[in-house]
Design a protein around this motif. Structure first.
Motif, short mmCIF file in Angstrom:
data_model
loop_
_atom_site.label_atom_id
_atom_site.label_comp_id
_atom_site.label_asym_id
_atom_site.label_seq_id
_atom_site.Cartn_x
_atom_site.Cartn_y
_atom_site.Cartn_z
N GLY A 131 0.81 -1.21 0.00
CA GLY A 131 0.00 0.00 0.00
C GLY A 131 0.85 1.26 0.00
O GLY A 131 0.47 2.29 -0.59
N HIS A 132 2.01 1.20 0.65
CA HIS A 132 2.91 2.35 0.68
C HIS A 132 3.43 2.66 -0.72
O HIS A 132 3.52 3.84 -1.10
N TYR A 133 3.76 1.63 -1.50
CA TYR A 133 4.20 1.86 -2.88
C TYR A 133 3.08 2.50 -3.71
O TYR A 133 3.33 3.38 -4.54
N GLN A 134 1.86 2.06 -3.48
CA GLN A 134 0.73 2.63 -4.22
C GLN A 134 0.53 4.09 -3.83
O GLN A 134 0.33 4.97 -4.69
N ARG A 135 0.58 4.37 -2.54
CA ARG A 135 0.29 5.72 -2.04
C ARG A 135 1.36 6.72 -2.43
O ARG A 135 1.05 7.86 -2.81
N PHE A 136 2.63 6.34 -2.34
CA PHE A 136 3.72 7.29 -2.53
C PHE A 136 4.30 7.27 -3.94
O PHE A 136 4.86 8.28 -4.38
N PHE A 152 2.58 3.15 9.05
CA PHE A 152 1.85 3.53 7.84
C PHE A 152 0.55 4.27 8.12
O PHE A 152 -0.20 4.58 7.20
N ASP A 172 -1.70 7.62 9.24
CA ASP A 172 -1.56 9.03 8.85
C ASP A 172 -0.75 9.82 9.87
O ASP A 172 0.07 10.67 9.49
N ASP A 210 1.71 -0.48 -8.39
CA ASP A 210 0.90 -1.63 -7.95
C ASP A 210 1.84 -2.82 -7.77
O ASP A 210 2.14 -3.55 -8.72
N GLY A 224 2.64 5.42 -6.70
CA GLY A 224 1.66 5.05 -7.72
C GLY A 224 1.94 3.71 -8.35
O GLY A 224 1.54 3.45 -9.49
#
Length: 401
Positions: free
Chosen positions: A90-95, A289, A291, A99, A97
């Motif tokens: 999820g961190h790769y997706q959030r920061f 992870f 907020d 997958d 983009g």
């Protein structure tokens, strides 16, 4: 270097030849000397160790305590807690983009264990692995530990001290197996540009080689949004860590992202070499992870940037050569040869003089390769801003400025 083959123990027990291929980590000798001075009551400012002065936020520490109290202290799966692998994905997706399938994420006992796993999987006896000079010393020792031959190639400031496709065109041969690079890098704090990384990875792929990319400092990038090598080439192996951006050095927790086809290979190696990463650290890392935690890490990143933006101009004003602005990590790799000092051509003697006369601990270039190490020293700005200001004042007095 100590003669490890001529001690009483080694005369009784024949040591493996790889021991002599691994040199002492000289920065730790500087740390020991500085610690001895502090015990003697001397106020030493540390600008040597690559360790954040920040520690894990309260919510991370509390998650560790909860894990202990709840009995969550037994082995995890060798690839890591499923929930943590999901969180990293999820961190790769959030920061970034990206997958990234959690299946491809291998949680390790620090980035060092990740690099050891990667070398165990990919480096055979006699294989050559290309890397830039200067670079983090342990990287070449990881290669040597598995019988490979690290090949350090001079990388100039114009190349951002990074390996390039041109290096491969000139030096790749039938013994070359792959490359090991870091972006941002230790000791230089410089990253590959996106075109530079794309060309390098393309050149490796065209030759059928592997690419291991150390991205442990990527969270500490200051001049624009960083781009992971995973966005450029899905076949690379990337190494990351909770030590630097997440301020968890002693928790010994990192991770790899590996191609899907190699997951069973890394799982088998992890099972045999270290069973699993520290369980308590894994449960604690889940709290990184949220907020609130991410807001703390971002504020700390900006503080590191503030320190860099003060230190680099200050060093240049004193006469240190810093030809390229470090864009990440918390290091400045500086040329000392234009300084008005008796040891301006001997970084080891210069660093010793700075420690003993100015009481500032820095690191000589010897650790980081063979390309003019006597010309360079490394500063770490992983210490309080006010202490960095004081260190600059002490250096100014030492240099008669």
């Amino acid at each position: 270097m100590p003669d490890t083959q001529n001690t009483p123990l080694s005369r009784a027990l024949q040591l493996a030849s790889r021991v002599d291929a691994i040199e002492p980590f000289r920065v730790m000798e500087m740390v020991k000397q500085a610690a001895a001075m502090r015990r003697a009551g001397i106020d030493v400012i540390s600008m040597s160790v690559g360790e954040p002065d920040f520690t894990a936020p309260d919510m991370v520490a509390e998650a560790a305590v909860e894990a202990i109290r709840g009995g969550a202290t037994q082995y995890t799966e060798s690839l890591g807690l499923p929930a943590l692998r999901e969180a990293i994905s999820g961190h790769y997706q959030r920061f970034y983009g990206l997958d990234i399938d959690p299946r491809r994420i291998v949680v390790t006992a620090g980035a060092s264990a990740g690099l050891l796993l990667a070398c165990a999987a990919l480096v055979a006896e006699g294989d050559e692995v290309l890397m830039p000079d200067p670079c983090y010393p342990c990287n070449r020792h990881f290669v040597s530990a598995f019988g490979g031959k690290p090949v350090l190639l001079y990388s100039s400031a114009a190349e951002r001290y990074q390996l390039t496709a041109a290096h491969l065109a000139e030096h790749w041969n039938n013994r070359s197996r792959g490359v090991l690079v870091a972006s941002p890098s230790n000791p230089t704090g410089t990253s590959m540009t996106v075109p530079q990384a794309r060309e390098l990875l393309g050149a490796v792929r065209a030759r059928g080689g592997f690419a291991i990319v150390d991205e442990i400092y990527q969270g500490l990038s200051y001049d624009g949004k960083p781009v992971s090598a995973l966005a450029l080439d899905d076949s690379v192996i990337t190494v990351n860590s909770f030590s630097k951006y997440f301020n968890m050095t002693g928790w010994r927790l990192g991770w790899l992202v590996v191609p899907d086809a190699l997951v069973p290979v890394f799982e088998k190696l992890a099972q045999n070499l270290f069973i699993c990463a520290p369980t308590i650290a894994q449960h604690a890392a889940l709290a990184c992870f949220g907020d609130d935690a991410l807001a703390i890490f971002e504020a700390r990143r900006l503080e590191f940037q503030r320190r860099r933006d003060f230190l680099v101009p200050a060093l240049r004003e004193l006469g240190f050569g810093v030809p390229v602005m470090p864009d990440g990590a918390f290091y400045v790799y500086a040329d000392i040869t234009a300084l008005p000092h008796r040891h301006a051509n001997d970084s080891t003697a210069f660093a010793k003089a700075v420690l003993e006369e100015a009481h500032v601990a820095i690191v000589p270039g010897d650790d980081f390769g063979f390309a003019a190490p006597a010309r360079h020293v490394r500063f770490s700005y992983a210490t309080q801003y006010e202490r960095i200001e004081e260190a600059v004042q002490r250096l100014a007095r030492l240099l008669g400025k």
